[in-house]
Design a protein around this motif. Structure first.
Motif, PDB file in Angstrom:
ATOM      1  N   ARG A 134       0.829  -1.209   0.000  1.00 48.61           N
ATOM      2  CA  ARG A 134       0.000   0.000   0.000  1.00 48.61           C
ATOM      3  C   ARG A 134       0.864   1.260   0.000  1.00 48.61           C
ATOM      4  O   ARG A 134       0.455   2.314  -0.476  1.00 48.61           O
ATOM      5  N   GLN A 135       2.053   1.130   0.557  1.00 51.91           N
ATOM      6  CA  GLN A 135       2.956   2.290   0.632  1.00 51.91           C
ATOM      7  C   GLN A 135       3.914   2.357  -0.561  1.00 51.91           C
ATOM      8  O   GLN A 135       4.837   3.149  -0.589  1.00 51.91           O
ATOM      9  N   GLY A 136       3.695   1.480  -1.527  1.00 51.17           N
ATOM     10  CA  GLY A 136       4.508   1.537  -2.743  1.00 51.17           C
ATOM     11  C   GLY A 136       5.839   0.823  -2.660  1.00 51.17           C
ATOM     12  O   GLY A 136       6.663   0.936  -3.558  1.00 51.17           O
ATOM     13  N   GLU A 137       6.068   0.084  -1.580  1.00 44.63           N
ATOM     14  CA  GLU A 137       7.347  -0.610  -1.438  1.00 44.63           C
ATOM     15  C   GLU A 137       7.344  -1.982  -2.112  1.00 44.63           C
ATOM     16  O   GLU A 137       8.403  -2.530  -2.400  1.00 44.63           O
ATOM     17  N   LEU A 138       6.174  -2.560  -2.303  1.00 45.41           N
ATOM     18  CA  LEU A 138       6.050  -3.806  -3.057  1.00 45.41           C
ATOM     19  C   LEU A 138       5.163  -3.536  -4.271  1.00 45.41           C
ATOM     20  O   LEU A 138       4.254  -2.708  -4.209  1.00 45.41           O
TER      21      LEU A 138
ATOM     22  N   LEU B 256      10.382 -11.693  -0.489  1.00 38.17           N
ATOM     23  CA  LEU B 256       9.575 -10.587  -1.025  1.00 38.17           C
ATOM     24  C   LEU B 256      10.241  -9.864  -2.190  1.00 38.17           C
ATOM     25  O   LEU B 256       9.625  -8.981  -2.792  1.00 38.17           O
ATOM     26  N   HIS B 257      11.473 -10.249  -2.534  1.00 36.20           N
ATOM     27  CA  HIS B 257      12.052  -9.694  -3.764  1.00 36.20           C
ATOM     28  C   HIS B 257      11.142  -9.982  -4.953  1.00 36.20           C
ATOM     29  O   HIS B 257      11.057  -9.199  -5.889  1.00 36.20           O
ATOM     30  N   PHE B 258      10.479 -11.139  -4.887  1.00 33.80           N
ATOM     31  CA  PHE B 258       9.545 -11.445  -5.978  1.00 33.80           C
ATOM     32  C   PHE B 258       8.470 -10.364  -6.065  1.00 33.80           C
ATOM     33  O   PHE B 258       8.149  -9.857  -7.135  1.00 33.80           O
ATOM     34  N   TYR B 259       7.894  -9.998  -4.911  1.00 35.21           N
ATOM     35  CA  TYR B 259       6.765  -9.058  -4.880  1.00 35.21           C
ATOM     36  C   TYR B 259       7.208  -7.604  -4.944  1.00 35.21           C
ATOM     37  O   TYR B 259       6.391  -6.718  -5.182  1.00 35.21           O
ATOM     38  N   ARG B 260       8.498  -7.377  -4.737  1.00 36.63           N
ATOM     39  CA  ARG B 260       9.050  -6.047  -4.979  1.00 36.63           C
ATOM     40  C   ARG B 260       9.400  -5.926  -6.467  1.00 36.63           C
ATOM     41  O   ARG B 260       9.844  -4.881  -6.937  1.00 36.63           O
TER      42      ARG B 260
ATOM     43  N   ALA C 121       9.054  -5.620  12.069  1.00 34.17           N
ATOM     44  CA  ALA C 121       9.869  -4.398  11.944  1.00 34.17           C
ATOM     45  C   ALA C 121      11.131  -4.691  11.115  1.00 34.17           C
ATOM     46  O   ALA C 121      11.531  -3.893  10.260  1.00 34.17           O
ATOM     47  N   ARG C 122      11.736  -5.842  11.374  1.00 34.42           N
ATOM     48  CA  ARG C 122      12.942  -6.229  10.599  1.00 34.42           C
ATOM     49  C   ARG C 122      12.581  -6.423   9.129  1.00 34.42           C
ATOM     50  O   ARG C 122      13.327  -6.047   8.231  1.00 34.42           O
ATOM     51  N   LEU C 123      11.427  -7.019   8.919  1.00 38.20           N
ATOM     52  CA  LEU C 123      10.968  -7.252   7.543  1.00 38.20           C
ATOM     53  C   LEU C 123      10.783  -5.915   6.820  1.00 38.20           C
ATOM     54  O   LEU C 123      11.261  -5.715   5.700  1.00 38.20           O
ATOM     55  N   ARG C 124      10.121  -4.991   7.478  1.00 43.41           N
ATOM     56  CA  ARG C 124       9.878  -3.672   6.889  1.00 43.41           C
ATOM     57  C   ARG C 124      11.201  -2.977   6.542  1.00 43.41           C
ATOM     58  O   ARG C 124      11.394  -2.512   5.417  1.00 43.41           O
ATOM     59  N   ALA C 125      12.094  -2.962   7.509  1.00 44.51           N
ATOM     60  CA  ALA C 125      13.377  -2.274   7.284  1.00 44.51           C
ATOM     61  C   ALA C 125      14.148  -2.950   6.151  1.00 44.51           C
ATOM     62  O   ALA C 125      14.739  -2.280   5.295  1.00 44.51           O
ATOM     63  N   GLY C 126      14.102  -4.269   6.141  1.00 49.39           N
ATOM     64  CA  GLY C 126      14.855  -5.020   5.123  1.00 49.39           C
ATOM     65  C   GLY C 126      14.311  -4.786   3.723  1.00 49.39           C
ATOM     66  O   GLY C 126      15.070  -4.609   2.770  1.00 49.39           O
ATOM     67  N   VAL C 127      13.003  -4.765   3.593  1.00 46.17           N
ATOM     68  CA  VAL C 127      12.393  -4.563   2.267  1.00 46.17           C
ATOM     69  C   VAL C 127      12.705  -3.156   1.767  1.00 46.17           C
ATOM     70  O   VAL C 127      13.123  -2.958   0.621  1.00 46.17           O
ATOM     71  N   ILE C 128      12.526  -2.176   2.654  1.00 53.32           N
ATOM     72  CA  ILE C 128      12.743  -0.786   2.226  1.00 53.32           C
ATOM     73  C   ILE C 128      14.201  -0.556   1.823  1.00 53.32           C
ATOM     74  O   ILE C 128      14.497   0.173   0.887  1.00 53.32           O
TER      75      ILE C 128
ATOM     76  N   SER D  83      16.155  -2.789   0.535  1.00 55.07           N
ATOM     77  CA  SER D  83      16.656  -3.639  -0.564  1.00 55.07           C
ATOM     78  C   SER D  83      16.572  -2.896  -1.890  1.00 55.07           C
ATOM     79  O   SER D  83      15.558  -2.308  -2.237  1.00 55.07           O
ATOM     80  N   GLU D  84      17.680  -2.924  -2.582  1.00 65.71           N
ATOM     81  CA  GLU D  84      17.848  -2.191  -3.843  1.00 65.71           C
ATOM     82  C   GLU D  84      17.502  -3.096  -5.017  1.00 65.71           C
ATOM     83  O   GLU D  84      17.572  -4.316  -4.902  1.00 65.71           O
ATOM     84  N   PRO D  85      17.178  -2.479  -6.164  1.00 64.77           N
ATOM     85  CA  PRO D  85      17.046  -3.293  -7.372  1.00 64.77           C
ATOM     86  C   PRO D  85      18.355  -4.034  -7.633  1.00 64.77           C
ATOM     87  O   PRO D  85      19.430  -3.537  -7.267  1.00 64.77           O
ATOM     88  N   ARG D  86      18.273  -5.192  -8.240  1.00 64.40           N
ATOM     89  CA  ARG D  86      19.491  -5.955  -8.503  1.00 64.40           C
ATOM     90  C   ARG D  86      20.321  -5.259  -9.578  1.00 64.40           C
ATOM     91  O   ARG D  86      19.766  -4.579 -10.455  1.00 64.40           O
ATOM     92  N   PRO D  87      21.643  -5.417  -9.503  1.00 69.17           N
ATOM     93  CA  PRO D  87      22.499  -4.784 -10.512  1.00 69.17           C
ATOM     94  C   PRO D  87      22.174  -5.273 -11.928  1.00 69.17           C
ATOM     95  O   PRO D  87      21.803  -6.434 -12.125  1.00 69.17           O
ATOM     96  N   VAL D  88      22.315  -4.381 -12.897  1.00 67.29           N
ATOM     97  CA  VAL D  88      21.933  -4.692 -14.279  1.00 67.29           C
ATOM     98  C   VAL D  88      22.675  -5.917 -14.818  1.00 67.29           C
ATOM     99  O   VAL D  88      22.092  -6.725 -15.551  1.00 67.29           O
ATOM    100  N   GLU D  89      23.930  -6.081 -14.440  1.00 67.02           N
ATOM    101  CA  GLU D  89      24.697  -7.203 -15.014  1.00 67.02           C
ATOM    102  C   GLU D  89      24.087  -8.563 -14.656  1.00 67.02           C
ATOM    103  O   GLU D  89      24.298  -9.550 -15.344  1.00 67.02           O
ATOM    104  N   GLU D  90      23.282  -8.577 -13.573  1.00 66.54           N
ATOM    105  CA  GLU D  90      22.655  -9.856 -13.206  1.00 66.54           C
ATOM    106  C   GLU D  90      21.629 -10.316 -14.249  1.00 66.54           C
ATOM    107  O   GLU D  90      21.281 -11.485 -14.305  1.00 66.54           O
ATOM    108  N   MET D  91      21.179  -9.364 -15.067  1.00 58.73           N
ATOM    109  CA  MET D  91      20.230  -9.703 -16.124  1.00 58.73           C
ATOM    110  C   MET D  91      20.825 -10.749 -17.072  1.00 58.73           C
ATOM    111  O   MET D  91      20.115 -11.530 -17.689  1.00 58.73           O
ATOM    112  N   PHE D  92      22.151 -10.759 -17.175  1.00 62.84           N
ATOM    113  CA  PHE D  92      22.812 -11.659 -18.111  1.00 62.84           C
ATOM    114  C   PHE D  92      23.445 -12.866 -17.407  1.00 62.84           C
ATOM    115  O   PHE D  92      23.892 -13.801 -18.052  1.00 62.84           O
ATOM    116  N   ALA D  93      23.491 -12.814 -16.081  1.00 67.44           N
ATOM    117  CA  ALA D  93      24.365 -13.731 -15.346  1.00 67.44           C
ATOM    118  C   ALA D  93      23.970 -15.194 -15.457  1.00 67.44           C
ATOM    119  O   ALA D  93      24.828 -16.049 -15.593  1.00 67.44           O
TER     120      ALA D  93
END
Lengths: 257, 342
Positions: free
Chosen positions: B46-50, B97-101, B303-310, B312-322
């Motif tokens: 709801r807050q746009g994080e996922l 939750l990387h899937f849902y992010r 609380a740990r889940l919230r902090a961890g999701v917020i 977490s950064e998008p994966r580096p572009v090079e992983e697209m090919f890895a």
């Protein structure tokens, strides 16, 4: 040097792979006692037993999805789709899961499996028995697509496909199943690299690229064509078609070496 | 619980479960952690994080009870709503939750470390992987089973029927675990299928069991029995856990368009966590101190889940090919070069 048909070459490739790697499995519809509707798996169940060479119920999506499960459990399945036109129920498993597993799992898991599909026309077959679905797979990231055109090629490429760490869709041209070639199977020693084209005939003036040499040998003899034109033609079999990486490049073409 | 549970296994005798008091409390703890994590994930969307999230509130007993009944060596092949089973398997939920992010396909956790497969969205498709894995394990002589989670809607898919049939034919040690949460997005189970789901097992020749999916102990017991049948005798089981999805299908869904409010109220009164709390108190296994402790733990967990999701950064572009292939082929090498300039 012996004369061998493509069916025999494929059979020998499966046999040698089953012998050399105890994790190799062969499965599909009617591939056991019958030896497959084209006899490509003839005698394999007798030689390796029903645990490693087994008939499945008649369900193509399950053949693909279960093969993936087997691969995740550490086996190397070689699954047969009975005909090109019956392979489509398996597309969801192939595209949504088999092609993606290595990527999705960040390289922790993979799907080292082969799906063999007899394909294409030229044999007077009816609807659903003469289709060329290779483009669907060639346009899907994570899959390798292999099309042999001669018996010796078929042996080498199937062995290479089974040994490959990634999923391979292996198309067998029905019109070439009974074509013959002189030579010794596996004489090349090292497995053929997947993704490289084969130069069927060398030439300098122009290039002819075929994803498969499907026409009857009488009509495709390179000698007659190049001699009548008076120019030198290089004939190339792509062996492993994929979509063009460059918009201006020819599709399904790897530079011949 | 009404007609839909006429035959279901419910309220088993505590003695018959073989669970120590600690295990009984553990089940509650995991259900509570699941509920809080689920609420947190919904809020994060709801807050746009996922990008999207499919809430499971109401299904905690079905998921925790079944996952907890398995051995560590057993494999779970989830669909997309199995956060509760992930909690039992110790999967890091930020990675899940990387899937849902929408920052990774399937989540970044290591499925092999937890024996918990990747999030699988094409409905019912993971069922075949569970069957294939079970067949492979059997060929190896391993004593393990696999469990595939899916919903009532998935029982209309060909993959479900093909999977059941293959498992029966090959005597594969599989548990087909259907969470009948009454709704497949907007279609009620009455419009999905006519025959009771558990009875479909008859067609394949193995046992079908209907269990009260809001009774964690009944779910635990039914799954234990199914796992033993699978491992020891190669007999698959179809378990229909009758439960309820108290939230929308996903955060992109509006359940008020198709679901009567009164139905939700009826099922809220059957909340599996409230119900199990009463059972534990009645049995004298847990007291207020325990419940306060769990509440505190669940708060910290969320609380740990919230902090961890917020964080977490998008994966580096090079992983697209890895990991498209074991070795980067020439055409992808060129594309990588175009993108990264290296």
């Amino acid at each position: 040097m012996t004369e061998v048909t493509m069916v025999k070459a494929l059979n020998e490739a499966l046999r040698d792979s089953l012998r050399d790697d105890a994790r190799t499995l062969v499965l599909g519809e009617d591939i056991g006692k019958l030896g497959g509707v084209f006899r490509v798996t003839d005698g394999l169940q007798e030689a390796f037993g029903t645990d490693r060479v087994f008939d499945t119920p008649l369900a193509e999506a399950a053949i693909a999805g279960v093969s993936l499960g087997l691969a995740l459990a550490g086996w190397h399945p070689v699954a047969e789709m009975q005909f090109d036109g019956f392979s489509y129920p398996a597309l969801d498993q192939v595209i949504s899961h088999i092609a993606k597993y290595r990527y999705r799992s960040r390289g922790r898991q993979s799907a080292p499996l082969v799906i063999r599909i007899p394909f294409a026309g030229g044999v007077g077959a009816a609807e659903h028995h003469s289709e060329s679905p290779e483009a669907y797979y060639a346009h899907t990231a994570g899959l390798k697509v292999v099309v042999p055109s001669t018996p010796l090629d078929a042996y080498d490429l199937l062995r290479a496909s089974i040994a490959d760490p990634d999923p391979v869709i292996f198309f067998e041209p029905k019109s070439r199943y009974w074509s013959k070639e002189h030579g010794d199977l596996g004489a090349n020693g090292d497995p053929l690299p997947i993704g490289k084209a084969r130069v069927a005939r060398r030439g300098t003036d122009w290039l002819r690229v075929r994803s498969r040499l499907l026409r009857r040998p009488r009509r495709t003899a390179p000698r007659s064509r190049s001699s009548t034109s008076g120019r030198s033609c290089r004939w190339t079999s792509t062996r492993s078609p994929r979509r063009s990486a460059r918009p201006d490049g020819p599709s399904s073409c790897t530079k011949p070496r | 619980m009404g007609e839909e549970l006429g035959r279901a296994v419910s309220d088993p005798d505590l003695e018959s479960l073989g669970l120590k008091e600690e295990g009984l409390r553990d089940l509650f703890r995991m259900m509570a952690l699941t509920r809080r994590a689920d609420l947190e994930a919904t809020a994060l969307q709801r807050q746009g994080e996922l990008a999207v999230y499919p809430p499971l509130a109401g299904q905690e007993a079905a998921q925790v009870g079944s996952a907890y009944a398995l051995e560590e060596s057993d494999w779970i092949f989830p669909s997309y709503r199995e956060l509760g089973a992930a909690v039992v398997r110790g999967v890091d939920l930020v990675e899940y939750l990387h899937f849902y992010r929408a920052t990774w396909h399937g989540g970044t956790y290591d499925a092999t470390a937890h024996r918990f497969g990747y999030v699988s969205v094409p409905v019912g498709s993971q069922i075949l992987h569970a069957v294939g894995y079970a067949m492979g394990a059997k060929l190896d002589g391993a004593s393990l089973c696999t469990l595939a989670y899916f919903g009532d809607g998935a029982t209309s898919e060909g993959d479900f029927h093909e999977g059941c049939n293959f498992a029966a034919v090959f005597h594969a040690p599989v548990i087909f675990f259907c969470q009948n949460n009454q709704w497949a997005i907007s279609v009620p189970v009455s419009a999905q299928t006519v025959a009771p789901i558990w009875r479909k097992a008859d067609a394949y020749g193995f046992p079908g069991v209907q269990v009260d999916g809001n009774d964690v102990l009944a779910v635990y017991q039914a799954t234990r029995e199914a796992a033993a049948r699978a491992r020891d005798e190669g007999i698959p089981t179809l378990i229909e856990a009758v439960t309820y999805r108290m939230g929308p299908h996903s955060t992109a869904d509006d359940a008020s368009r198709y679901r009567p409010a009164s139905e939700l109220e009826t099922w809220k009164a059957r909340d599996p966590i409230d119900r199990y709390r009463e059972r534990l108190v009645r049995a004298g296994v847990a007291d207020d101190g325990f419940f306060a402790e769990v509440e505190q733990e669940a708060g910290a967990f969320a609380a740990r889940l919230r902090a961890g999701v917020i964080a977490s950064e998008p994966r580096p572009v090079e992983e697209m090919f890895a990991w498209v292939f074991a070795e980067l082929p020439e055409h992808l090498r060129r594309q990588r070069q175009e993108v990264l300039g290296d």
